[in-house]
Design an enzyme around this catalytic site. Structure first.
Site, PDB file in Angstrom:
ATOM      1  N   CYS A 107       3.522   8.713   0.846  1.00  0.00           N
ATOM      2  CA  CYS A 107       4.127   7.786   1.808  1.00  0.00           C
ATOM      3  C   CYS A 107       4.308   6.455   1.094  1.00  0.00           C
ATOM      4  CB  CYS A 107       3.173   7.666   3.004  1.00  0.00           C
ATOM      5  SG  CYS A 107       3.684   6.454   4.214  1.00  0.00           S
ATOM      6  N   ASN A 125      -2.896   4.489  16.180  1.00  0.00           N
ATOM      7  CA  ASN A 125      -3.997   4.153  15.269  1.00  0.00           C
ATOM      8  C   ASN A 125      -4.349   2.687  15.437  1.00  0.00           C
ATOM      9  OD1 ASN A 125      -4.339   6.685  13.815  1.00  0.00           O
ATOM     10  ND2 ASN A 125      -2.256   6.299  13.104  1.00  0.00           N
ATOM     11  N   CYS A 151       2.078  -2.248  15.466  1.00  0.00           N
ATOM     12  CA  CYS A 151       2.024  -1.907  14.037  1.00  0.00           C
ATOM     13  C   CYS A 151       1.305  -2.995  13.238  1.00  0.00           C
ATOM     14  CB  CYS A 151       3.447  -1.724  13.509  1.00  0.00           C
ATOM     15  SG  CYS A 151       3.504  -1.355  11.750  1.00  0.00           S
ATOM     16  N   CYS A 169      -0.782   6.087   9.835  1.00  0.00           N
ATOM     17  CA  CYS A 169       0.481   5.441  10.223  1.00  0.00           C
ATOM     18  C   CYS A 169       0.236   4.093  10.870  1.00  0.00           C
ATOM     19  CB  CYS A 169       1.196   6.260  11.277  1.00  0.00           C
ATOM     20  SG  CYS A 169       1.878   7.748  10.673  1.00  0.00           S
ATOM     21  N   GLY A 191       7.295  -1.652   5.781  1.00  0.00           N
ATOM     22  CA  GLY A 191       8.686  -2.097   5.710  1.00  0.00           C
ATOM     23  C   GLY A 191       9.666  -1.224   6.453  1.00  0.00           C
ATOM     24  N   GLU A 192      10.872  -1.762   6.637  1.00  0.00           N
ATOM     25  CA  GLU A 192      11.957  -1.030   7.280  1.00  0.00           C
ATOM     26  C   GLU A 192      12.954  -0.656   6.189  1.00  0.00           C
ATOM     27  OE1 GLU A 192      13.093   0.533  10.107  1.00  0.00           O
ATOM     28  OE2 GLU A 192      14.771   0.817   8.747  1.00  0.00           O
ATOM     29  N   CYS A 205       7.270  -4.648  15.388  1.00  0.00           N
ATOM     30  CA  CYS A 205       6.861  -3.714  16.441  1.00  0.00           C
ATOM     31  C   CYS A 205       5.454  -4.113  16.903  1.00  0.00           C
ATOM     32  CB  CYS A 205       6.864  -2.280  15.914  1.00  0.00           C
ATOM     33  SG  CYS A 205       8.507  -1.757  15.391  1.00  0.00           S
ATOM     34  N   SER A 256      12.222   7.094   7.404  1.00  0.00           N
ATOM     35  CA  SER A 256      11.914   6.763   8.800  1.00  0.00           C
ATOM     36  C   SER A 256      12.423   5.359   9.105  1.00  0.00           C
ATOM     37  CB  SER A 256      10.400   6.836   9.003  1.00  0.00           C
ATOM     38  OG  SER A 256      10.073   6.435  10.310  1.00  0.00           O
ATOM     39  N   SER A 284      11.898   6.127  14.752  1.00  0.00           N
ATOM     40  CA  SER A 284      10.745   5.672  15.526  1.00  0.00           C
ATOM     41  C   SER A 284      11.208   5.330  16.935  1.00  0.00           C
ATOM     42  CB  SER A 284      10.134   4.444  14.856  1.00  0.00           C
ATOM     43  OG  SER A 284       9.594   4.822  13.616  1.00  0.00           O
ATOM     44  N   LEU A 285      11.072   6.280  17.825  1.00  0.00           N
ATOM     45  CA  LEU A 285      11.611   6.114  19.180  1.00  0.00           C
ATOM     46  C   LEU A 285      10.610   5.368  20.073  1.00  0.00           C
ATOM     47  CD1 LEU A 285      14.305   6.961  20.332  1.00  0.00           C
ATOM     48  CD2 LEU A 285      13.217   8.998  21.260  1.00  0.00           C
ATOM     49  N   HIS A 286       9.480   5.996  20.300  1.00  0.00           N
ATOM     50  CA  HIS A 286       8.326   5.365  20.979  1.00  0.00           C
ATOM     51  C   HIS A 286       8.503   5.016  22.451  1.00  0.00           C
ATOM     52  CE1 HIS A 286       6.850   5.418  16.989  1.00  0.00           C
ATOM     53  NE2 HIS A 286       7.344   4.277  16.585  1.00  0.00           N
ATOM     54  N   CYS A 293       6.998  -6.614   6.913  1.00  0.00           N
ATOM     55  CA  CYS A 293       8.110  -6.071   7.687  1.00  0.00           C
ATOM     56  C   CYS A 293       8.527  -7.119   8.712  1.00  0.00           C
ATOM     57  CB  CYS A 293       7.684  -4.789   8.407  1.00  0.00           C
ATOM     58  SG  CYS A 293       9.054  -3.917   9.201  1.00  0.00           S
ATOM     59  N   GLU A 318       0.834  -1.197   0.000  1.00  0.00           N
ATOM     60  CA  GLU A 318       0.000   0.000   0.000  1.00  0.00           C
ATOM     61  C   GLU A 318       0.873   1.253   0.000  1.00  0.00           C
ATOM     62  OE1 GLU A 318      -4.132  -1.472   1.999  1.00  0.00           O
ATOM     63  OE2 GLU A 318      -2.683  -0.633   3.378  1.00  0.00           O
TER      64      GLU A 318
HETATM   65  N1  SAH Z   1       9.846   0.875   9.633  1.00  0.00           N
HETATM   66  C1  SAH Z   1       9.977   2.304   9.611  1.00  0.00           C
HETATM   67  C2  SAH Z   1       8.962   2.893   8.701  1.00  0.00           C
HETATM   68  C3  SAH Z   1       7.544   2.841   9.232  1.00  0.00           C
HETATM   69  S1  SAH Z   1       7.082   4.467   9.369  1.00  0.00           S
HETATM   70  C4  SAH Z   1       9.919   2.835  11.023  1.00  0.00           C
HETATM   71  O1  SAH Z   1       9.719   2.040  11.931  1.00  0.00           O
HETATM   72  O2  SAH Z   1      10.169   4.013  11.228  1.00  0.00           O
HETATM   73  C5  SAH Z   1       5.595   4.514  10.120  1.00  0.00           C
HETATM   74  C6  SAH Z   1       5.583   5.211  11.464  1.00  0.00           C
HETATM   75  O3  SAH Z   1       4.314   4.899  12.044  1.00  0.00           O
HETATM   76  C7  SAH Z   1       6.643   4.679  12.412  1.00  0.00           C
HETATM   77  O4  SAH Z   1       7.057   5.673  13.317  1.00  0.00           O
HETATM   78  C8  SAH Z   1       5.843   3.626  13.142  1.00  0.00           C
HETATM   79  O5  SAH Z   1       6.440   3.275  14.356  1.00  0.00           O
HETATM   80  C9  SAH Z   1       4.514   4.308  13.304  1.00  0.00           C
HETATM   81  N2  SAH Z   1       3.418   3.386  13.595  1.00  0.00           N
HETATM   82  C10 SAH Z   1       3.381   2.048  13.377  1.00  0.00           C
HETATM   83  N3  SAH Z   1       2.209   1.542  13.789  1.00  0.00           N
HETATM   84  C11 SAH Z   1       1.483   2.572  14.264  1.00  0.00           C
HETATM   85  C12 SAH Z   1       0.166   2.689  14.791  1.00  0.00           C
HETATM   86  N4  SAH Z   1      -0.614   1.638  14.903  1.00  0.00           N
HETATM   87  N5  SAH Z   1      -0.251   3.911  15.177  1.00  0.00           N
HETATM   88  C13 SAH Z   1       0.538   4.996  15.020  1.00  0.00           C
HETATM   89  N6  SAH Z   1       1.778   4.947  14.517  1.00  0.00           N
HETATM   90  C14 SAH Z   1       2.257   3.750  14.137  1.00  0.00           C
END
Ligand code: SAH
Length: 372
Positions: free
Chosen positions: A106, A302, A120, A345, A171-172, A117, A203, A225-227, A113, A93
């Protein structure tokens, strides 16, 4: 007959090699790049500055074939999502997000992937394979030419529909390093899309060794993507953290922007209720980011089917943001777009056939440059 070479898969270097290989001058590469990417032409007969003989030769041996669109959905807020067919049942997508001053695409870099995570949707699909450079560029090709024909423009730019690209789809991207770099070179090529590096953001979940290589080879904007503000929590959300912990990741981010004027790393932080959204987490985040030129992007979680996580409350997000802002960190809360078509996202899914889910990260094949 041999399978035709899909010229959409080749960057300028690849096209030059291709033309040399068929006994043509390398400058043909820039002419063909312009036809394909600037004019959206797929029929060699229309490439009027090529000789008749060459046009015929291309017709016999090459093609310009984008992936098939299985579905295009448009949200009430103008966001569009496409499902694109690849080989043997795989699909990916991509999403277009219009804003007042820009149009952002995007794009996906892998089928599925392998980073896994926990919050995701793509992770739930498992992993099949890296996208080819051309399959990444083809997403931009398809979106740009389709939207342009539909009369859509990026902000007030009369010449294009897409002004910005984010490597934030499925994907990464840093695991698919060579193909991603090659695709970004085409995006930046003046004979193709001519995007400045400032308009491309990659990202990553934090593939530390590849961050330095990106700086050497294609230094676009970096988003991480720190989180989570500590290893214990990040290990559970972004499990690649066990291999590349926060201290190493933040050092790599510091090195990435060293010497780059007026440049910041964007840190993405998904706001998950009662998991990573407390004031203590915010204060810890401020501490670990000290001294790094940083922008914070808070992404309200999300939801997707079969997840136990919930989105933080607006109050929790506001409080979190205030703590960061008061410490001088530039912080924005990302607006959720395309809610009605699951285009936000972390919601990109597609179809992943023959999923392979490596149990340990040491098994993830990270594309390496051949040793010279
Ligand atoms: N693999 C890369 C590219 C993905 S980018 C990465 O990890 O950065 C998409 C962004 O959306 C990343 O920051 C990811 O962590 C975030 N993301 C993934 N699942 C999500 C969700 N359910 N709600 C909000 N953000 C999410």
């Amino acid at each position: 007959m041999d399978t035709p070479v899909n010229l959409l898969h080749l960057d300028r270097q690849g096209l030059q090699a291709y033309f040399e290989g068929i006994g043509e001058k390398p400058f043909r590469a820039t002419q063909v790049l312009q036809w394909i990417h600037q004019h959206g032409v797929t029929d060699f007969a229309e490439m009027s500055n090529l000789s008749k003989v060459l046009r015929q030769k291309l017709q016999d041996t090459a093609c310009v074939t984008p992936p098939k669109v299985l579905l295009q959905q448009t949200s009430v807020d103008g966001t569009s999502k496409w499902l694109l067919q690849l080989d043997s049942g795989n699909s990916i997508e991509m999403v277009y997000i219009p804003e007042d001053d820009r149009g952002t695409l995007c794009v996906s870099s892998q089928v599925g992937c392998a980073i896994d995570c926990s919050f995701c949707a793509t992770a739930q699909q498992g992993f099949n394979r890296n996208l080819l450079a051309g399959e990444i560029v083809a997403q931009l090709w398809l979106a740009e030419h389709t939207l342009y024909k539909q009369g859509i423009r990026a902000g007030d730019n009369p010449d294009r529909a897409i002004s910005n690209v984010v490597m934030m789809g499925m994907g990464e991207p840093l695991v698919n390093f060579n193909n991603v770099v090659s695709s970004m070179r085409t995006m930046m090529d003046d004979f193709a899309y001519g995007l400045s590096w400032r308009r491309i953001t990659l990202s990553t979940s934090g593939i530390v060794p590849a961050i330095a290589r990106l700086k050497e080879q294609c230094p676009v904007n970096l988003a991480v993507s720190l989180h989570a503000p500590n290893d214990e929590l990040r290990d559970t959300l972004v499990p690649i953290n066990k291999k590349y912990p926060l201290a190493d990741l933040l050092a790599a981010c510091r090195d990435y922007i060293e010497g780059k004027n007026r440049c910041k790393v964007t840190f993405e932080y998904v706001m998950i209720k009662d998991i990573n959204d407390s004031p203590q987490h915010a204060r810890q985040l401020v501490r670990i980011l000290q001294g790094i030129p940083a922008k914070l992007n808070l992404i309200p979680f999300n939801p997707f089917p079969n997840t136990d996580y919930q989105r933080s409350t607006p109050e929790a997000i506001e409080q979190f943001r205030n703590i960061l802002m008061n410490s001088g960190l530039m912080t924005v809360t990302r607006k959720t777009r395309g809610d009605d078509i699951d285009a936000a996202c972390g919601q990109l899914a597609g179809q992943v056939q023959d999923r392979r889910k490596p149990r340990q990260f040491k098994n993830i094949p990270i594309q390496q440059e051949p040793l010279e």
